[in-house]
Each structure stands twice: as structure tokens, then as C-alpha cells.
Design an enzyme around this catalytic site. Structure first.
Site, short mmCIF file in Angstrom:
data_model
loop_
_atom_site.label_atom_id
_atom_site.label_comp_id
_atom_site.label_asym_id
_atom_site.label_seq_id
_atom_site.Cartn_x
_atom_site.Cartn_y
_atom_site.Cartn_z
N SER A 20 0.84 -1.19 0.00
CA SER A 20 0.00 0.00 0.00
C SER A 20 0.88 1.26 0.00
CB SER A 20 -0.95 -0.05 1.20
OG SER A 20 -1.94 0.95 1.12
N MET A 21 0.78 2.11 1.03
CA MET A 21 1.68 3.26 1.08
C MET A 21 3.13 2.82 1.25
SD MET A 21 -0.12 6.45 2.97
CE MET A 21 -1.71 7.09 2.46
N TRP A 59 0.13 2.35 -3.27
CA TRP A 59 -0.65 3.60 -3.28
C TRP A 59 0.32 4.76 -3.26
CZ3 TRP A 59 -1.21 8.21 -0.94
CH2 TRP A 59 -2.44 8.88 -1.04
N ASP A 83 -9.09 -4.43 -5.90
CA ASP A 83 -8.58 -3.42 -4.97
C ASP A 83 -9.43 -2.16 -5.06
OD1 ASP A 83 -7.09 -1.58 -3.48
OD2 ASP A 83 -5.17 -2.36 -4.18
N HIS A 123 -7.16 -5.32 -1.85
CA HIS A 123 -6.01 -4.51 -1.46
C HIS A 123 -5.15 -5.16 -0.38
CE1 HIS A 123 -3.74 -0.80 -0.94
NE2 HIS A 123 -3.97 -0.83 0.36
#
Length: 315
Positions: free
Chosen positions: A184-185, A209, A230, A262
Site C-alpha cells: 500500500s503506502m 498507493w 482493490d 487490497h
């Protein structure tokens, strides 16, 4: 604690803990089946890993097979220790996983970041899975669970610096063979880290992300893993444009997980592990024995919605 591990106490804090994980002997046996090697187009026969390793000093472990690369653990026995946040600078501490056997020489190292609001426990399944293939792995906690990708990228690099300069396993690591992963991040952070430090050998962003959608400046071989369902970082606005913006002459690949969301990277996942391991071995260790799992381009399957990439790889 394994025999001989007292030598690791060096600069490691006394509050760390050790939890041994041993790869099963059955897996090691599978790795040496020459018939399985032939089934996957390997050029070597029984006993050949020693000969091939002489040509490439970075190869670690026996020649891979479909079964071995998908197995939960690899050739090496693994130990680990915790690194408290107060003991390090630039990131929030974490857990280090490393091969206990040093007879094969030094290993490449990989730093792994969790996603937004998540802790290292969400990515710890990757620790022993990757380390047992011949890597030193640090799964980090971030300074704040709300850190954005740019900060997470800096923290991944700080964790690699800790591993290679200050950790008790620094003598086991080749500082010129490093990589990053993240969810993700944290996946967006792995792109940031590769942008900031082009000497990295591999990056594997997992359902990444980031507000920055274009990465034409990257020079690190990059495998981006997206997820078909996602809704947090939809592939149409994150993983796919990230991949398409990478330089056309870069070794790059895009893997989209079939019917996954996700948070697929937060749980043990054979598809993520198989292609993540193969990418890291291929580009951190320059181990072309793993090219068979990346080229030709894998076809859609029950677990793969889509795979894109450049084959054969140039690096």
C-alpha cells in the site's frame, strides 16, 4: 538460539528475542531433483548448482523448481531478532530475519514496509519466506502509522543503512545488493526509495498507493503487484499507471492478482511469494536460474488475472 549465534550480539540490544525457524528437509530434497529441473528447462543436471555458482558468485541455494519456489520455506534455516525503535534512527524499528548458514558467503538484503495504519506484523510472513531463500530481511515498523509514501521510502533506506552499517548481521550482507518491498503506502514508499537510490537492485511494490502516478526516472528493476478487486488503490489509478510510466528499457513487470483485494499482501500468499522471490533472486542475486518463472510471460490462471513485462530480461 542456534549454535554460534552468540557472535551476533555485537551491537544488538539485549532486549531482542530470537525465534528459530528451520526449513524442512523435505523441501531441500525437492530442490535437488534433477528431473524437476529438466521439466522447467533448467540446463543443469544433478550436481550442477556448484558449477553454475562458480560462474555467478551471487547465486545462493540449489537450483529452483516449481515446487521449491512455491514452498513456505526454502533451503536455509532462519533465525531472527527484534530491533526496538529506540535503538535505531530514521525508522520505527522492526524484525530482522537472516540465514543462519554463512558458508555460502554474503547475502543480499531487502527492507519491507507495511501499509498505512498497519504495523510490521502484517508483513512478517514474508520474513522467513524470503530469508530462507538466501536474503537478510528487515520488516520495519514506521515512525508513525500515518506516514505517507515519501516518508516510508526514506525509512526503507534508513533500515537498509542500519542493516549494512550497524546491525549485528552486517557482515553477512553484501551492501551492493539491496532491494525494497512494501504494501500500500509502503509499496508507494518502495517506489520512492528506488527513485531516491537508483543503486537498488530490485523493488517489489505490493498493491501500491501513491499520489505520484509517474515514475519515468526509476532505474531499479521493478515488479508491481496489483489486485483485481482493490478498492483502496484501484489498479486503474495506481498499479497500472505506475507500471506504464516506468522506462520502456527498464526490466519491469506488472502482476495483477486474480479476484484479490487490497489486503492480499497482508496474508501468506503463494503467488506473491513465488514471483517476489523470483524477482529478487533474478535481480539482487543475478540468478538467471529464476528466469524460468518470469519468462516467458506467465499466463492468466486461477491466481493471475494479468501479467505484463519485458522478456528476456536485459540485466
Amino acid at each position: 538460539m542456534v549454535a554460534g549465534s552468540t557472535a551476533l550480539t555485537g551491537r544488538t540490544p539485549t532486549v531482542r528475542t530470537h525465534r528459530s525457524r528451520l526449513a524442512s528437509a523435505g523441501i531441500a530434497g525437492l530442490l535437488l531433483l534433477s528431473g524437476a529441473q529438466a521439466a522447467h528447462g533448467a540446463q543443469a543436471t544433478e550436481g550442477a548448482p556448484v558449477t553454475v555458482a562458480a560462474d555467478n558468485p551471487y547465486e545462493r541455494g540449489p537450483a529452483p523448481t516449481e515446487s521449491s519456489v512455491e514452498a513456505p520455506l526454502g533451503h536455509y534455516s532462519v533465525d531472527d531478532f527484534d530491533v526496538p525503535s529506540w535503538y535505531v534512527r530514521g525508522f520505527g524499528g522492526g524484525t530482522v530475519y537472516y540465514p543462519t548458514d554463512t558458508s555460502d558467503g554474503t547475502f543480499g538484503a531487502v527492507a519491507v514496509s507495511p501499509g498505512y495504519t498497519a504495523g510490521k506484523e502484517t508483513m512478517e510472513w514474508l520474513g522467513p519466506r524470503l530469508a530462507s531463500r538466501g536474503f537478510v530481511i528487515i520488516v520495519i515498523d514506521t515512525n508513525s502509522r500515518f506516514d505517507f509514501p515519501a516518508s516510508r521510502g526514506d525509512q526503507l533506506l534508513a533500515a537498509l543503512d542500519y542493516l549494512t552499517e550497524d546491525s549485528s548481521v552486517r557482515d553477512r550482507i553484501d551492501p551492493d545488493r539491496l532491494g525494497v518491498m512494501g504494501h500500500s503506502m509502503g509499496g508507494g514508499g518502495s517506489l520512492e526509495a528506488a527513485k531516491e537510490r537508483p543503486s537498488l537492485k530490485a523493488a517489489v511494490p505490493l498493491t501500491p498507493w501513491n499520489t505520484d502516478k509517474r515514475w519515468p526516472e526509476l532505474r531499479t528493476p521493478t515488479l508491481i503487484v496489483g489486485a483485481e478487486r482493490d478498492s483502496v488503490a484501484p489498479v486503474a489509478t495506481h498499479s497500472e499507471p505506475f507500471y506504464e510510466s516506468l522506462p520502456g528499457d527498464l526490466d519491469r513487470a506488472y502482476l495483477e492478482l486474480n479476484n484479490a483485494d487490497h489486503f492480499a499482501p497482508n496474508f501468506s500468499n503463494t503467488t506473491i511469494a513465488k514471483y517476489g522471490i523470483s524477482w529478487l533472486k533474478r535481480f539482487i542475486d543475478d540468478d538467471t536460474r529464476y528466469e524460468q518463472f518470469l519468462c516467458p510471460i506467465p499466463r492468466p490462471s486461477l491466481t493471475i488475472e494479468e501479467y505484463r513485462g519485458n522478456c528476456p530480461h536485459s540485466s
